[in-house]
Design a protein around this motif. Structure first.
Motif, short mmCIF file in Angstrom:
data_model
loop_
_atom_site.label_atom_id
_atom_site.label_comp_id
_atom_site.label_asym_id
_atom_site.label_seq_id
_atom_site.Cartn_x
_atom_site.Cartn_y
_atom_site.Cartn_z
N LEU A 181 10.36 14.88 5.69
CA LEU A 181 9.12 14.20 5.33
C LEU A 181 8.58 13.48 6.56
O LEU A 181 9.25 12.63 7.14
N LYS A 182 7.37 13.86 6.96
CA LYS A 182 6.75 13.28 8.14
C LYS A 182 5.68 12.29 7.70
O LYS A 182 4.91 12.56 6.78
N PRO B 211 0.82 -1.22 0.00
CA PRO B 211 0.00 0.00 0.00
C PRO B 211 0.85 1.27 0.00
O PRO B 211 1.97 1.29 0.52
N VAL B 212 0.30 2.31 -0.57
CA VAL B 212 1.01 3.59 -0.69
C VAL B 212 1.31 4.17 0.69
O VAL B 212 0.52 4.05 1.62
N ILE B 213 2.49 4.80 0.80
CA ILE B 213 2.88 5.53 1.99
C ILE B 213 2.58 7.01 1.75
O ILE B 213 2.90 7.55 0.68
N TYR B 214 1.95 7.68 2.72
CA TYR B 214 1.66 9.11 2.59
C TYR B 214 2.58 9.91 3.53
O TYR B 214 2.69 9.59 4.72
N LEU B 215 3.22 10.93 2.95
CA LEU B 215 4.17 11.74 3.70
C LEU B 215 3.77 13.21 3.62
O LEU B 215 3.15 13.66 2.65
N ASP B 216 4.16 13.96 4.64
CA ASP B 216 3.89 15.39 4.70
C ASP B 216 5.22 16.13 4.69
O ASP B 216 6.09 15.88 5.53
N GLN B 217 5.41 17.03 3.73
CA GLN B 217 6.67 17.78 3.63
C GLN B 217 6.64 18.97 4.58
O GLN B 217 5.78 19.83 4.53
N GLU B 218 7.62 19.01 5.48
CA GLU B 218 7.77 20.12 6.41
C GLU B 218 8.47 21.29 5.71
O GLU B 218 9.01 21.14 4.61
N ASP B 219 8.49 22.44 6.36
CA ASP B 219 9.12 23.63 5.76
C ASP B 219 10.61 23.41 5.50
O ASP B 219 11.18 23.99 4.58
N ASP B 220 11.26 22.58 6.33
CA ASP B 220 12.70 22.34 6.15
C ASP B 220 12.98 21.17 5.21
O ASP B 220 14.14 20.78 5.03
N GLY B 221 11.93 20.63 4.58
CA GLY B 221 12.12 19.54 3.63
C GLY B 221 11.98 18.16 4.24
O GLY B 221 11.91 17.16 3.52
#
Length: 373
Positions: free
Chosen positions: A104-105, A92-102
């Motif tokens: 990936l959360k 299954p796909v992994i979903y990441l959130d890009q922070e301001d400093d680059g």
């Protein structure tokens, strides 16, 4: 009659098998306040190799936020993931959130990612494999080099939500992907999405003994207390900017203050108001009172707003509140609860901007009338 009973039984079965999630409340529909041209999710898609993912996790360029959902997979589940990678079964796909400093959360997929990291660090032996039972009992380093290379070169699709995406859209996506066995509430989602020194400060303030005494919240596993403290801080310092829905207002405040540094302004304001309410009302704080001054058993969030923010904005100090003053204040506060404006402001449509301002202003005025500077 029989047809009605059959239909009722069918509905009961459907409710059991396909539960309908409760309708989103007014405060949760913050996405409607986002301009149409900003509601689009901005993403990039990467097919990372397993080796790349393991390296990014080790270097903390991909991070799993420390909030409610911990690593819970057992060794059989983790081993089956590794076996799926070996046999090239789609992951299954992994979903990441890009922070301001680059950075990936991880938004969704931490169990899979942590399993990969643990395996590459030789954290568990393979167990319960079906397609390749001969590999049971082996650590990653003990596998034939050809197996290790095969695993390292497999890919997992990762969708990254770019930092340019509107914060409320990110929050909405996070909520949509919240599919764990225990559904995360809005504050738990904030704790993951906006994790930083502010969230740590909320946890710290939640341990303040007078707060626990007045609120009755001592074991804040679901972060109800943390959300109330965030609510106080947001209204205390950004009241003029308040617009409903409340959830969006709190999200903006959490994002804008996620790294508050060592500034003690938030802590001082919170503790001062808590101490003030303890001195004025004690165990009657944060609850509606009857005509005799007896408190309702239920914590009332609207009353909490009025009392905590109203006291904070009054400019008064808890040090100036004697027992005699507290005794004088109580009947005046009971009388305030017969005021039509106040009653309306704490009992119906409590998130409306005018009502938020009304209840806070009425309580602030009462404090200023009775408590000396």
């Amino acid at each position: 009659m029989m047809a009605q009973l059959a239909k009722a039984a069918q509905k009961q079965l459907a409710d059991l098998l396909f539960p309908v999630r409760a309708a989103r409340g007014e405060e949760e529909d913050g996405i409607l306040n986002v301009p149409l041209h900003e509601r689009r999710l901005q993403t990039e898609t990467y097919d990372f190799t397993i080796l790349t993912i393991a390296n990014l996790l080790r270097e903390e360029k991909i991070v799993v936020p420390e909030f409610q959902r911990k690593y819970v997979w057992n060794r059989n589940q983790a081993s089956r993931l590794i076996e799926s990678i070996i046999i090239q079964c789609p992951i299954p796909v992994i979903y990441l959130d890009q922070e301001d400093d680059g950075t990936l959360k991880v938004i969704d997929g931490n169990q899979r990612l942590m399993s990969i990291r643990l395996f590459f660090e030789n954290g568990f032996r393979l167990k319960g494999l079906r397609a390749f039972p001969d590999l049971n009992g082996f650590l990653f380093r003990e596998l034939d080099p050809r197996f290790r290379t095969h695993i390292e070169n497999r890919t997992i699709r990762c969708i990254t939500i770019l930092k340019e995406t509107h914060p409320q859209i990110k929050f909405d996506v996070f909520e949509r992907l919240n599919t764990g066995a225990v559904q995360l509430n809005p504050q738990e989602l904030r704790h993951g999405l906006y994790h930083g020194s502010l969230m740590e400060k909320l946890d710290e303030l939640g341990e303040y003994e007078p707060w626990q005494e007045l609120s009755g919240i001592k074991d804040d596993k679901r972060m109800r207390g943390a959300e109330l403290i965030l609510r106080f801080l947001a209204l205390r310092f950004k009241l003029d900017e308040y617009e409903k829905p409340l959830a969006t207002f709190l999200n903006k405040f959490a994002q804008g203050n996620r790294d508050v540094g060592k500034d003690d302004e938030f802590e001082n304001a919170f503790k001062k108001s808590v101490d003030g309410m303890k001195a004025l009302l004690g165990s009657k704080a944060f609850r509606l009172l009857d005509a005799d001054g007896k408190p309702d058993n239920n914590f009332n969030s609207a009353v909490f707003d009025a009392q905590m923010v109203g006291f904070a904005l009054s400019g008064r100090s808890p040090k100036n509140i004697s027992k005699e003053l507290g005794a004088e204040f109580l009947p005046r506060y009971v009388a305030l609860q017969t005021d039509r404006e106040y009653v309306r402001a704490v009992s119906a449509s409590t998130s409306d901007r005018p009502l938020v301002h009304t209840r806070i202003e009425l309580f602030r005025s009462l404090v200023q009338e009775i408590v000396p500077v």
